[in-house]
Design a protein around this motif. Structure first.
Motif, PDB file in Angstrom:
ATOM      1  N   ILE A  69      -4.753   2.385 -11.223  1.00  0.00           N
ATOM      2  CA  ILE A  69      -3.996   3.628 -11.094  1.00  0.00           C
ATOM      3  C   ILE A  69      -3.787   3.978  -9.624  1.00  0.00           C
ATOM      4  CG2 ILE A  69      -4.105   6.126 -11.479  1.00  0.00           C
ATOM      5  CD1 ILE A  69      -5.431   5.510 -14.176  1.00  0.00           C
ATOM      6  N   PHE A  70      -4.833   3.763  -8.808  1.00  0.00           N
ATOM      7  CA  PHE A  70      -4.705   4.042  -7.372  1.00  0.00           C
ATOM      8  C   PHE A  70      -3.636   3.146  -6.744  1.00  0.00           C
ATOM      9  CE2 PHE A  70      -5.983   3.060  -2.966  1.00  0.00           C
ATOM     10  CZ  PHE A  70      -5.891   4.339  -2.413  1.00  0.00           C
ATOM     11  N   ALA A  71      -3.691   1.839  -7.079  1.00  0.00           N
ATOM     12  CA  ALA A  71      -2.703   0.903  -6.532  1.00  0.00           C
ATOM     13  C   ALA A  71      -1.297   1.271  -6.987  1.00  0.00           C
ATOM     14  CB  ALA A  71      -3.048  -0.524  -6.954  1.00  0.00           C
ATOM     15  N   PHE A  72      -1.169   1.623  -8.261  1.00  0.00           N
ATOM     16  CA  PHE A  72       0.159   1.978  -8.774  1.00  0.00           C
ATOM     17  C   PHE A  72       0.649   3.282  -8.158  1.00  0.00           C
ATOM     18  CE2 PHE A  72       2.974   4.045 -11.856  1.00  0.00           C
ATOM     19  CZ  PHE A  72       3.979   3.081 -11.915  1.00  0.00           C
ATOM     20  N   ALA A  73      -0.291   4.222  -7.879  1.00  0.00           N
ATOM     21  CA  ALA A  73       0.106   5.485  -7.238  1.00  0.00           C
ATOM     22  C   ALA A  73       0.726   5.207  -5.875  1.00  0.00           C
ATOM     23  CB  ALA A  73      -1.097   6.405  -7.108  1.00  0.00           C
ATOM     24  N   LEU A  74       0.134   4.252  -5.134  1.00  0.00           N
ATOM     25  CA  LEU A  74       0.695   3.898  -3.831  1.00  0.00           C
ATOM     26  C   LEU A  74       2.062   3.232  -3.980  1.00  0.00           C
ATOM     27  CD1 LEU A  74      -2.478   2.457  -2.027  1.00  0.00           C
ATOM     28  CD2 LEU A  74      -1.447   4.734  -1.779  1.00  0.00           C
ATOM     29  N   ILE A  75       2.135   2.278  -4.932  1.00  0.00           N
ATOM     30  CA  ILE A  75       3.408   1.574  -5.146  1.00  0.00           C
ATOM     31  C   ILE A  75       4.461   2.527  -5.686  1.00  0.00           C
ATOM     32  CG2 ILE A  75       4.551  -0.255  -6.469  1.00  0.00           C
ATOM     33  CD1 ILE A  75       1.869  -1.750  -6.455  1.00  0.00           C
ATOM     34  N   GLY A  76       4.061   3.335  -6.685  1.00  0.00           N
ATOM     35  CA  GLY A  76       5.006   4.281  -7.276  1.00  0.00           C
ATOM     36  C   GLY A  76       5.490   5.302  -6.273  1.00  0.00           C
ATOM     37  N   GLY A  77       4.555   5.786  -5.433  1.00  0.00           N
ATOM     38  CA  GLY A  77       4.958   6.738  -4.397  1.00  0.00           C
ATOM     39  C   GLY A  77       5.957   6.134  -3.433  1.00  0.00           C
ATOM     40  N   GLY A  78       5.744   4.848  -3.085  1.00  0.00           N
ATOM     41  CA  GLY A  78       6.681   4.171  -2.198  1.00  0.00           C
ATOM     42  C   GLY A  78       8.047   3.993  -2.843  1.00  0.00           C
ATOM     43  N   LEU A  79       8.046   3.650  -4.137  1.00  0.00           N
ATOM     44  CA  LEU A  79       9.318   3.482  -4.845  1.00  0.00           C
ATOM     45  C   LEU A  79      10.085   4.796  -4.938  1.00  0.00           C
ATOM     46  CD1 LEU A  79       8.202   1.115  -7.764  1.00  0.00           C
ATOM     47  CD2 LEU A  79       9.597   0.518  -5.774  1.00  0.00           C
ATOM     48  N   ILE A  80       9.343   5.878  -5.202  1.00  0.00           N
ATOM     49  CA  ILE A  80      10.003   7.191  -5.285  1.00  0.00           C
ATOM     50  C   ILE A  80      10.566   7.589  -3.923  1.00  0.00           C
ATOM     51  CG2 ILE A  80       9.581   9.659  -5.638  1.00  0.00           C
ATOM     52  CD1 ILE A  80       7.592   8.905  -7.812  1.00  0.00           C
ATOM     53  N   ALA A  81       9.804   7.322  -2.861  1.00  0.00           N
ATOM     54  CA  ALA A  81      10.281   7.642  -1.509  1.00  0.00           C
ATOM     55  C   ALA A  81      11.553   6.866  -1.189  1.00  0.00           C
ATOM     56  CB  ALA A  81       9.191   7.335  -0.487  1.00  0.00           C
ATOM     57  N   LEU A  82      11.584   5.567  -1.558  1.00  0.00           N
ATOM     58  CA  LEU A  82      12.783   4.761  -1.329  1.00  0.00           C
ATOM     59  C   LEU A  82      13.959   5.290  -2.139  1.00  0.00           C
ATOM     60  CD1 LEU A  82      11.310   1.126  -1.317  1.00  0.00           C
ATOM     61  CD2 LEU A  82      12.266   2.395   0.622  1.00  0.00           C
ATOM     62  N   ALA A  83      13.673   5.701  -3.391  1.00  0.00           N
ATOM     63  CA  ALA A  83      14.751   6.210  -4.244  1.00  0.00           C
ATOM     64  C   ALA A  83      15.328   7.499  -3.672  1.00  0.00           C
ATOM     65  CB  ALA A  83      14.218   6.445  -5.657  1.00  0.00           C
ATOM     66  N   ILE A  84      14.441   8.369  -3.171  1.00  0.00           N
ATOM     67  CA  ILE A  84      14.912   9.637  -2.583  1.00  0.00           C
ATOM     68  C   ILE A  84      15.742   9.360  -1.334  1.00  0.00           C
ATOM     69  CG2 ILE A  84      14.156  11.764  -1.438  1.00  0.00           C
ATOM     70  CD1 ILE A  84      11.763  11.795  -3.343  1.00  0.00           C
ATOM     71  N   SER A  85      15.257   8.396  -0.535  1.00  0.00           N
ATOM     72  CA  SER A  85      15.976   8.077   0.710  1.00  0.00           C
ATOM     73  C   SER A  85      17.361   7.484   0.449  1.00  0.00           C
ATOM     74  CB  SER A  85      15.154   7.101   1.560  1.00  0.00           C
ATOM     75  OG  SER A  85      15.031   5.846   0.909  1.00  0.00           O
ATOM     76  N   SER A  86      17.554   6.934  -0.759  1.00  0.00           N
ATOM     77  CA  SER A  86      18.869   6.368  -1.078  1.00  0.00           C
ATOM     78  C   SER A  86      19.921   7.456  -1.228  1.00  0.00           C
ATOM     79  CB  SER A  86      18.787   5.550  -2.367  1.00  0.00           C
ATOM     80  OG  SER A  86      18.614   6.398  -3.504  1.00  0.00           O
ATOM     81  N   GLY A  87      19.472   8.650  -1.544  1.00  0.00           N
ATOM     82  CA  GLY A  87      20.403   9.765  -1.694  1.00  0.00           C
ATOM     83  C   GLY A  87      21.185   9.760  -2.984  1.00  0.00           C
ATOM     84  N   ILE A  88      20.848   8.853  -3.899  1.00  0.00           N
ATOM     85  CA  ILE A  88      21.543   8.764  -5.180  1.00  0.00           C
ATOM     86  C   ILE A  88      20.669   9.411  -6.251  1.00  0.00           C
ATOM     87  CG2 ILE A  88      22.566   7.233  -6.901  1.00  0.00           C
ATOM     88  CD1 ILE A  88      22.933   5.158  -4.677  1.00  0.00           C
ATOM     89  N   LEU A  89      21.134  10.506  -6.812  1.00  0.00           N
ATOM     90  CA  LEU A  89      20.338  11.298  -7.747  1.00  0.00           C
ATOM     91  C   LEU A  89      19.923  10.498  -8.977  1.00  0.00           C
ATOM     92  CD1 LEU A  89      19.107  14.025  -8.466  1.00  0.00           C
ATOM     93  CD2 LEU A  89      21.300  14.658  -9.521  1.00  0.00           C
ATOM     94  N   ALA A  90      20.836   9.704  -9.513  1.00  0.00           N
ATOM     95  CA  ALA A  90      20.540   8.939 -10.732  1.00  0.00           C
ATOM     96  C   ALA A  90      19.396   7.954 -10.491  1.00  0.00           C
ATOM     97  CB  ALA A  90      21.794   8.194 -11.193  1.00  0.00           C
ATOM     98  N   ILE A  91      19.413   7.280  -9.333  1.00  0.00           N
ATOM     99  CA  ILE A  91      18.345   6.325  -9.003  1.00  0.00           C
ATOM    100  C   ILE A  91      17.022   7.055  -8.826  1.00  0.00           C
ATOM    101  CG2 ILE A  91      17.512   4.718  -7.252  1.00  0.00           C
ATOM    102  CD1 ILE A  91      20.374   3.857  -6.772  1.00  0.00           C
ATOM    103  N   THR A  92      17.047   8.206  -8.175  1.00  0.00           N
ATOM    104  CA  THR A  92      15.831   8.983  -7.943  1.00  0.00           C
ATOM    105  C   THR A  92      15.197   9.420  -9.258  1.00  0.00           C
ATOM    106  OG1 THR A  92      16.688   9.803  -5.826  1.00  0.00           O
ATOM    107  CG2 THR A  92      14.870  11.038  -6.844  1.00  0.00           C
ATOM    108  N   ILE A  93      16.023   9.980 -10.151  1.00  0.00           N
ATOM    109  CA  ILE A  93      15.511  10.453 -11.442  1.00  0.00           C
ATOM    110  C   ILE A  93      14.966   9.289 -12.267  1.00  0.00           C
ATOM    111  CG2 ILE A  93      16.146  11.510 -13.644  1.00  0.00           C
ATOM    112  CD1 ILE A  93      18.144  13.257 -12.124  1.00  0.00           C
TER     113      ILE A  93
END
Length: 281
Positions: free
Chosen positions: A203-227
Motif C-alpha cells: 500500500i505504501f509503494a502504491f501510494a507513492l506510485i499512485g500519487g505520482g500518477l495523479i500528479a502527472l495527470a493533473i499536470s497534463s491539464g486534461i480533466l478526463a485524464i485526471t478524473i
C-alpha cells in the motif's frame, strides 16, 4: 529479519492460493465495508447535527454521547463480525476440500446470529470502556490502556472461527480463543503480522506510485485524464485493502484448524504453519 519476512510471504501466498480458488470471498469484506460506512453515517451525522459533540473540550463529553457510542459500537461490531463469520465459514469449507459459495458463507453466519450479537455486545463494552479510560488517563495511562487493548485483540483473535465451528456462547468463545492462542503463540504472530507487513509495504509503494500518477495527470491539464487516474488509483487502493481483509480471514480459519486439528487445511503447508506458530505441548 529477512528469514521472518520470507516466512511471512510464504504464508501470504498460501492464503492467496485459497483466495484464488474462491475469489467470491472478496464479496464479504466489500459488503462489510459498505455496511460499516452506512452504519457510521446513520449514527454520526445525526449526532453532529444534534450537537452531541459540542463543547466536549470545555465541559467533557455529553453522557448521551457515550450511549450513542456504545450503540454504534454494538451495531458496527455486529456488522463486522457477521461478515467475517461468513468469510471464515466459507473459507473453512474450502480448507476442508469443498467448494463454498457466497450463500454458504451467509448461511453459516445467519446460523450464529445470537452468538454474533452477544460477542458484539462484549466487544462494544470493551471498546467503550477503553475509550473512556483513555480520555481520562495521562500519557503513561494511555500507553498502558493501549497495551490492554492490544492484549484483548490478541486474545480474541480466534473468537470468530470458534463461534463458526463450535456451538458455544460468546463468553466461552473468548475463553476458547485465548486457550488456542496459547498453543499457537510462537515467537510472534507471523501470520497476521506478515500479511500486515506485506500489504503495508504494498500500500505504501502504491501510494507513492499512485500519487505520482495523479500528479502527472493533473499536470497534463486534461480533466478526463485526471478524473480517470484518480478513480483508478482509488479502486486499486480499495482492492488492496479488500484482499488484505480476505487473506486475514482465510488465515484465521487456517490457524484455527491447525490449533484444533494439527492441519491448516487445503492450500497450506503444515510445516510452514507449524514454523510460524509453534504448538506448545
Amino acid at each position: 529479519m529477512f528469514e521472518k519476512f520470507s516466512h511471512s510471504w510464504e504464508l501470504v501466498k498460501s492464503s492467496a492460493s485459497v483466495l484464488r480458488s474462491d475469489k467470491e470471498l472478496l464479496i464479504f469484506p466489500l459488503l462489510s465495508a459498505i455496511c460499516c460506512i452506512i452504519v457510521a453515517a446513520s449514527f454520526f451525522v445525526p449526532a453532529v447535527l444534534g450537537g452531541l459533540f459540542a463543547g466536549m473540550d470545555e465541559e467533557g463529553a455529553n453522557p448521551l454521547l457515550y450511549v450513542m457510542l456504545f450503540a454504534f459500537y454494538v451495531v458496527q461490531y455486529f456488522v463486522i463480525i457477521f461478515f467475517n463469520a461468513a468469510l471464515i465459514g466459507a473459507a473453512m469449507i474450502r480448507l476442508d476440500g469443498g467448494d463454498p459459495t457466497v450463500a454458504d458463507g451467509f448461511r453459516i453466519a445467519r446460523s450464529k446470529l445470537p452468538a454474533i450479537l452477544g460477542y458484539a455486545v462484549i466487544a462494544a463494552t470493551v471498546g467503550v470502556a477503553l475509550r473512556a479510560l483513555q480520555e481520562r488517563a495521562g500519557f503513561i495511562g494511555r500507553f498502558v490502556i493501549g497495551m490492554i487493548g492490544l492484549a484483548w485483540t490478541v486474545a480474541s483473535f480466534l473468537v470468530v472461527p470458534v463461534l463458526v465451528s463450535q456451538d458455544i456462547g460468546p463468553i466461552d468463545a473468548v475463553k476458547r480463543s485465548a486457550e488456542l492462542l496459547k498453543k499457537t503463540w510462537g515467537q510472534n504472530l507471523i501470520g497476521t503480522g506478515g500479511i500486515g507487513i506485506v500489504f503495508g509495504l504494498a500500500i505504501f509503494a502504491f501510494a507513492l506510485i499512485g500519487g505520482g500518477l495523479i500528479a502527472l495527470a493533473i499536470s497534463s491539464g486534461i480533466l478526463a485524464i485526471t478524473i480517470t487516474t484518480i478513480v483508478a488509483v482509488v479502486i486499486v487502493f480499495l482492492l488492496l485493502i479488500l484482499i488484505q481483509a480476505a487473506l486475514q480471514g482465510v488465515y484465521a480459519a487456517a490457524l484455527y484448524r491447525f490449533a484444533t486439528e494439527g492441519d491448516a487445511g487445503e492450500g497450506f503447508d503444515k510445516g510452514l504453519v507449524a514454523g510460524a506458530f509453534k504448538v506448545k505441548a
